[in-house]
Design an enzyme around this catalytic site. Structure first.
Site, PDB file in Angstrom:
ATOM      1  N   ARG A  39      41.920  28.314  38.914  1.00 22.15           N
ATOM      2  CA  ARG A  39      40.775  29.134  39.348  1.00 22.15           C
ATOM      3  C   ARG A  39      39.812  29.336  38.191  1.00 22.15           C
ATOM      4  O   ARG A  39      40.205  29.731  37.089  1.00 22.15           O
ATOM      5  CB  ARG A  39      41.273  30.488  39.846  1.00 22.15           C
ATOM      6  N   ARG A  80      28.707  46.622  38.984  1.00 24.42           N
ATOM      7  CA  ARG A  80      29.313  46.958  37.694  1.00 24.42           C
ATOM      8  C   ARG A  80      28.506  48.025  36.971  1.00 24.42           C
ATOM      9  O   ARG A  80      27.288  48.140  37.153  1.00 24.42           O
ATOM     10  CB  ARG A  80      29.428  45.709  36.808  1.00 24.42           C
ATOM     11  N   LYS A 224      37.651  35.904  50.643  1.00 23.76           N
ATOM     12  CA  LYS A 224      38.416  36.948  49.958  1.00 23.76           C
ATOM     13  C   LYS A 224      38.315  38.242  50.765  1.00 23.76           C
ATOM     14  O   LYS A 224      37.222  38.737  51.027  1.00 23.76           O
ATOM     15  CB  LYS A 224      37.895  37.144  48.537  1.00 23.76           C
ATOM     16  N   THR A 282      46.334  39.204  42.655  1.00 26.76           N
ATOM     17  CA  THR A 282      46.112  40.404  41.848  1.00 26.76           C
ATOM     18  C   THR A 282      47.406  41.132  41.490  1.00 26.76           C
ATOM     19  O   THR A 282      48.154  41.562  42.365  1.00 26.76           O
ATOM     20  CB  THR A 282      45.157  41.409  42.538  1.00 26.76           C
TER      21      THR A 282
END
Length: 477
Positions: A39, A80, A224, A282
């Site tokens: 990835r 963010r 996702k 994760t």
């Protein structure tokens, strides 16, 4: 001996590339240890760096003699924090902070973010979660240029950490301009898989598919699942996509963390129903960032994902920035093999037809698996140009080692995501007799097969267009 090896795990390993495994030699060792997909996370690094990583992965594959797949992970509309005036910054309980417009903080209690219209979309009572949920703010007052917040869960934050807004309906597009640019680059470079972050609807997935198709890419699109809206539209999203990633980091912040395990099981169940591969991701071996051994809870987490039906498990920071990337991959493989040994296939699996595969192919491939099980065959061989027949074979979940044979390198790389399918290159697909001889020779030399062992082949006669309608049971001479 280069892969494939019949003794390796059937569940696939996805590993994130980062500074901890940045050399060709390190990548080659990870491939040899069991990595099937690498990835590249576009949330970090520049285009120049991504180009270099892709070149190193391809070189490492050539060096090992086994072509792994590459997954380009589009960052999506990840919000963010900006640069903090004090970095890191402590956020004690009941402390007051102000989210302001712009990208420059003028005081220690001012926070900025990458999403320009955030202030317009917040309301009093909304939660603002920072640093993957480590710190939680509650919005008290919203004005034209700021949102006043109070800390309700204390902790420490750093510049550029993620912001999650559970329950807040955002207007931002699923693909930002940088994501579109990265997707076009992926198409031009022959990237095998492209994942889309923060999917909220099937249209998000279809938009990425159209973009890739317009640029001549056959990359598989991975949705996702990390937003509550994605869970609300799960069935239609899974129907539209080629595969799914259970992105538990943001998902566990966007929904109640206590609900995450049940959500994971539901996502896997829907993917199995719709014949779509699913990656669980994760914090799978999180402690191996700094430890050569995982915790018992982490081992159980990986095993339960496999038992639930995951096609692949993903390592993130463990391989990207951890101290033990090679040990993490080896440990993941060991857990997978130990779990699969105790896993029992319960009779004939009902495999749903989908748009990828001819109904005759689906029926014949499922029947071939039953034949192989009934005669205790040592190997199943699926000949496929597109990889779609291997897709069906994967869903049968047979513990008999299965080779996905093709003369297309691109097809072989994409098959790396499919549970139980070991990609195997051949030059000629039309010569069934020659194919059988080649596989038998390889099986004797590398697979430990001996005289009298059975191999089941799935291929086509050409009578039915685009259909596999031939099952051959061959005894090793």
């Amino acid at each position: 001996m280069p892969r494939p090896r019949l003794s390796t795990a059937r569940t696939k390993i996805v590993a994130t590339v980062g500074p901890a495994c940045s050399s060709v030699e390190q990548l080659a060792s990870l491939i040899d240890a069991g990595v099937d997909v690498f990835r590249i996370n576009t949330a970090h690094g520049s285009r120049e760096e991504h180009v270099g990583v892709l070149a190193k992965i391809r070189e490492a594959s050539d060096q090992v003699g086994y072509q792994v797949a590459v997954l380009l992970d589009l960052a999506g509309p990840k919000i963010r924090l900006g640069t903090l005036l004090t970095d890191p910054m402590e956020c004690p309980l009941d402390a007051k902070f102000r989210l302001i417009r712009g990208d420059v903080s003028g005081a220690p209690d001012e926070l900025t973010c990458s999403y320009e219209t955030l202030i317009d979309e917040l309301q009093p009572g909304d939660q603002v979660m920072l640093a993957d949920g480590a710190v939680t703010l509650r919005v008290e007052v919203v004005s034209a240029d700021s949102a006043e917040c109070v800390v309700v869960a204390e902790g420490s934050i750093r510049s550029r950490q993620g912001i999650n807004l559970p329950g807040v309906k955002l207007s931002v597009s699923a693909m930002l301009p940088r994501d579109i640019d990265n997707a076009i680059w992926a198409a031009q470079c022959g990237i095998d898989l492209v994942s889309l972050s923060f999917v909220r609807s099937a249209e998000d997935v279809l938009g990425l598919k159209r973009l890739l198709a317009e640029h001549g890419s056959q990359a598989l699109v991975i949705a996702k699942i990390e937003k509550p809206e994605a869970l609300d539209h799960l069935e239609s999203i899974v129907e539209a996509t080629d595969g799914v990633m259970v992105a538990r980091g943001d998902l566990g912040v966007e929904i109640d963390v206590a609900e995450t395990p049940v959500a994971q099981k539901r996502i896997i169940r829907v993917c199995k129903q719709k014949v779509k591969p699913v990656i669980v991701a994760t914090q799978m071996l999180e402690s191996m960032h700094h430890s050569s051994r995982p915790t018992r809870a982490e081992v159980s987490d990986v095993a339960n994902a496999i038992l639930d039906g995951a096609d692949a498990c993903m390592l993130s920071g463990e391989t990207a920035i951890g101290e033990y990337p090679l040990e993490s991959v080896r440990m993941m493989g060991r857990i997978m093999q130990a779990t699969e040994r105790d896993w029992k296939r319960s009779g004939a699996n009902s495999i749903a037809c989908n748009h990828r595969v001819h109904p005759i192919t689906t029926a014949v491939t499922a029947a071939a698996t039953e034949v192989a099980e009934s005669i205790s065959a040592k190997l199943i061989v699926i000949a496929t140009r597109s990889g779609n027949t291997a897709w069906v074979g994967s869903q049968s979940r047979s513990l008999i080692p299965t080779l996905g044979v093709s003369n297309s390198i691109e097809t072989l790389r994409r098959m790396n995501l499919l549970w139980g399918i070991k990609p195997f290159y051949v030059e000629k697909m039309d010569d069934t007799s020659g194919l059988i001889d080649k596989i038998c020779q390889w099986a004797r030399d590398n697979g430990g097969l001996k005289r009298g062992d059975h191999i089941v082949f799935v291929t086509g006669t050409g009578v039915f267009k685009k259909a596999h309608n031939l099952v051959v049971v061959h005894t090793v001479p």
